[in-house]
Design a protein around this motif. Sequence first.
Motif, PDB file in Angstrom:
ATOM      1  N   LEU A 198       0.844  -1.186   0.000  1.00  0.00           N
ATOM      2  CA  LEU A 198       0.000   0.000   0.000  1.00  0.00           C
ATOM      3  C   LEU A 198       0.881   1.238   0.000  1.00  0.00           C
ATOM      4  N   VAL A 199       0.635   2.152  -0.926  1.00  0.00           N
ATOM      5  CA  VAL A 199       1.482   3.330  -1.056  1.00  0.00           C
ATOM      6  C   VAL A 199       1.431   4.189   0.200  1.00  0.00           C
ATOM      7  N   ARG A 200       0.266   4.340   0.805  1.00  0.00           N
ATOM      8  CA  ARG A 200       0.134   5.241   1.957  1.00  0.00           C
ATOM      9  C   ARG A 200       0.798   4.710   3.218  1.00  0.00           C
ATOM     10  N   THR A 201       0.795   3.394   3.408  1.00  0.00           N
ATOM     11  CA  THR A 201       1.291   2.823   4.663  1.00  0.00           C
ATOM     12  C   THR A 201       2.558   1.996   4.512  1.00  0.00           C
ATOM     13  N   GLY A 202       2.857   1.529   3.284  1.00  0.00           N
ATOM     14  CA  GLY A 202       4.010   0.664   3.081  1.00  0.00           C
ATOM     15  C   GLY A 202       3.777  -0.785   3.476  1.00  0.00           C
ATOM     16  N   ARG A 203       2.556  -1.123   3.888  1.00  0.00           N
ATOM     17  CA  ARG A 203       2.258  -2.500   4.303  1.00  0.00           C
ATOM     18  C   ARG A 203       2.064  -3.390   3.079  1.00  0.00           C
ATOM     19  N   ASP A 204       2.539  -4.651   3.189  1.00  0.00           N
ATOM     20  CA  ASP A 204       2.386  -5.608   2.098  1.00  0.00           C
ATOM     21  C   ASP A 204       0.909  -5.862   1.820  1.00  0.00           C
ATOM     22  N   ARG A 205       0.573  -6.029   0.539  1.00  0.00           N
ATOM     23  CA  ARG A 205      -0.819  -6.284   0.174  1.00  0.00           C
ATOM     24  C   ARG A 205      -0.849  -7.130  -1.085  1.00  0.00           C
ATOM     25  N   THR A 206      -1.693  -8.157  -1.105  1.00  0.00           N
ATOM     26  CA  THR A 206      -1.935  -8.983  -2.280  1.00  0.00           C
ATOM     27  C   THR A 206      -3.404  -8.868  -2.665  1.00  0.00           C
ATOM     28  N   LEU A 207      -3.666  -8.556  -3.931  1.00  0.00           N
ATOM     29  CA  LEU A 207      -5.021  -8.403  -4.436  1.00  0.00           C
ATOM     30  C   LEU A 207      -5.336  -9.524  -5.418  1.00  0.00           C
ATOM     31  N   THR A 208      -6.557 -10.007  -5.372  1.00  0.00           N
ATOM     32  CA  THR A 208      -7.050 -11.001  -6.333  1.00  0.00           C
ATOM     33  C   THR A 208      -8.265 -10.426  -7.031  1.00  0.00           C
ATOM     34  N   GLY A 209      -8.270 -10.481  -8.356  1.00  0.00           N
ATOM     35  CA  GLY A 209      -9.402  -9.907  -9.082  1.00  0.00           C
ATOM     36  C   GLY A 209      -9.156  -9.850 -10.576  1.00  0.00           C
TER      37      GLY A 209
ATOM     38  N   ARG B  21       1.465   7.881  -6.566  1.00  0.00           N
ATOM     39  CA  ARG B  21       0.095   8.369  -6.724  1.00  0.00           C
ATOM     40  C   ARG B  21      -0.955   7.260  -6.666  1.00  0.00           C
ATOM     41  N   GLU B  22      -0.561   6.044  -7.000  1.00  0.00           N
ATOM     42  CA  GLU B  22      -1.517   4.943  -7.060  1.00  0.00           C
ATOM     43  C   GLU B  22      -1.805   4.373  -5.673  1.00  0.00           C
ATOM     44  N   ASP B  23      -2.765   3.452  -5.624  1.00  0.00           N
ATOM     45  CA  ASP B  23      -3.094   2.790  -4.347  1.00  0.00           C
ATOM     46  C   ASP B  23      -2.037   1.763  -3.965  1.00  0.00           C
ATOM     47  N   ILE B  24      -1.536   1.040  -4.967  1.00  0.00           N
ATOM     48  CA  ILE B  24      -0.608  -0.064  -4.737  1.00  0.00           C
ATOM     49  C   ILE B  24       0.666   0.145  -5.547  1.00  0.00           C
ATOM     50  N   ALA B  25       1.820  -0.040  -4.904  1.00  0.00           N
ATOM     51  CA  ALA B  25       3.102  -0.125  -5.608  1.00  0.00           C
ATOM     52  C   ALA B  25       3.407  -1.609  -5.784  1.00  0.00           C
ATOM     53  N   ALA B  26       3.259  -2.107  -6.992  1.00  0.00           N
ATOM     54  CA  ALA B  26       3.309  -3.550  -7.238  1.00  0.00           C
ATOM     55  C   ALA B  26       4.715  -4.017  -7.574  1.00  0.00           C
ATOM     56  N   LYS B  27       5.018  -5.247  -7.133  1.00  0.00           N
ATOM     57  CA  LYS B  27       6.296  -5.867  -7.467  1.00  0.00           C
ATOM     58  C   LYS B  27       6.112  -7.144  -8.294  1.00  0.00           C
ATOM     59  N   ARG B  28       4.881  -7.636  -8.392  1.00  0.00           N
ATOM     60  CA  ARG B  28       4.621  -8.810  -9.236  1.00  0.00           C
ATOM     61  C   ARG B  28       3.163  -8.808  -9.678  1.00  0.00           C
ATOM     62  N   PHE B  29       2.961  -9.101 -10.984  1.00  0.00           N
ATOM     63  CA  PHE B  29       1.627  -9.192 -11.573  1.00  0.00           C
ATOM     64  C   PHE B  29       1.483 -10.601 -12.143  1.00  0.00           C
TER      65      PHE B  29
END
Length: 356
Positions: free
Chosen positions: A283-294, A340-348
């Motif tokens: 998450l860009v705002r907090t730096g916490r790891d996040r995985t999204l499925t969709g 600027r985005e919600d997520i800074a991604a490292k893998r898609f």
Amino acid sequence: MEPTELNAVLEEAGLSPYQADAYVTLLELGSASASEIASMSGVPQPRIYDVLRTLDDEGYVTVYERDRLYAQATHPSEALSGLKTAIERYEFAIDEIETRYQAPEVREGDVSLVQRFRTVLDHARESIGMANEHIQLAVPADQFTTLQPLLRDAHERGVYVQLSLHLPPDDELPFDRSEFEGVCTEVRRRDLAGPFLLLVDRQRACYATNSSREYGVLVDDYTTTYVFHWYYLTRLWEVYETIYDGRNERPPYSFVEITDCIRGIEPLLDDGAEIFGRVEGELVRTGRDRTLTGQFVDVEYTGTRTEGTPASLIELAAEATIYFQTEEKRYTIGGRGAEREDIAAKRFTVERIDGP
């Protein structure tokens, strides 16, 4: 004699403070890896390889390699002869010693300059061992062979490995292409010579010139490594022929760069396909790891592509965003370092494609 007093005597005998710190630490440990010695002695990690090899040259320690660099203290009967010689030279030729001594070209901090290619290679070995997501490597064939076991280990950990392999135009590949299997994700052949360059997780860089004036640069900093990343893409990767591709042709398959992901999914979205998968990042705002499925639903970037062709690297060089729909909401996805985005991604990861 206290360790600090012993250090002072060794420095008077001609050792640098870092050499004295490393040697006294190794006397207590007996033998240890370069990383362990650096940690316990306080010698900066990028400097420890030069320090240990200099101590080896002077007879104080013996260095040897397993999966990484190790050192052990030389027996005092051997080490003391060098120490006595150094003291004599100090007593009778102090002016000569001061004239000949050359301090290593190093700037402490996130970016360090080193004098030996071997130091860059040692740091590269350690960086590959620490890789979690992405390795970009530019080397000739013999250096690839040297690093191959470490690259294999990284690939087995799930690291995406890109290799820009330099071979002169008329040379055949000196080994079978099967040597890339289980070691590299993608390999491109490059005719033009270039520097040694390793990038790891867009955070660490190891660079060495191929000129007669040997020097290297070691980086542990996102912003500086980002500059090397674009040098790698434009000078060492984008325009060259792919000679090995270990990616799956059908889902599931992954991207570690948002530019590659957009170039892969945009033509499918334009054709009306529905693309489902997973995004891993923070998450860009907090730096916490996040995985999204969709579902990957749209892309947006600053440049304008020619209709019917994938976007070029230049068209994606500024802002690039993927829109990703989960059950809860629609997220904006950027690449590493996104602000600027919600997520800074490292893998898609593309897991399923429905439709055309």
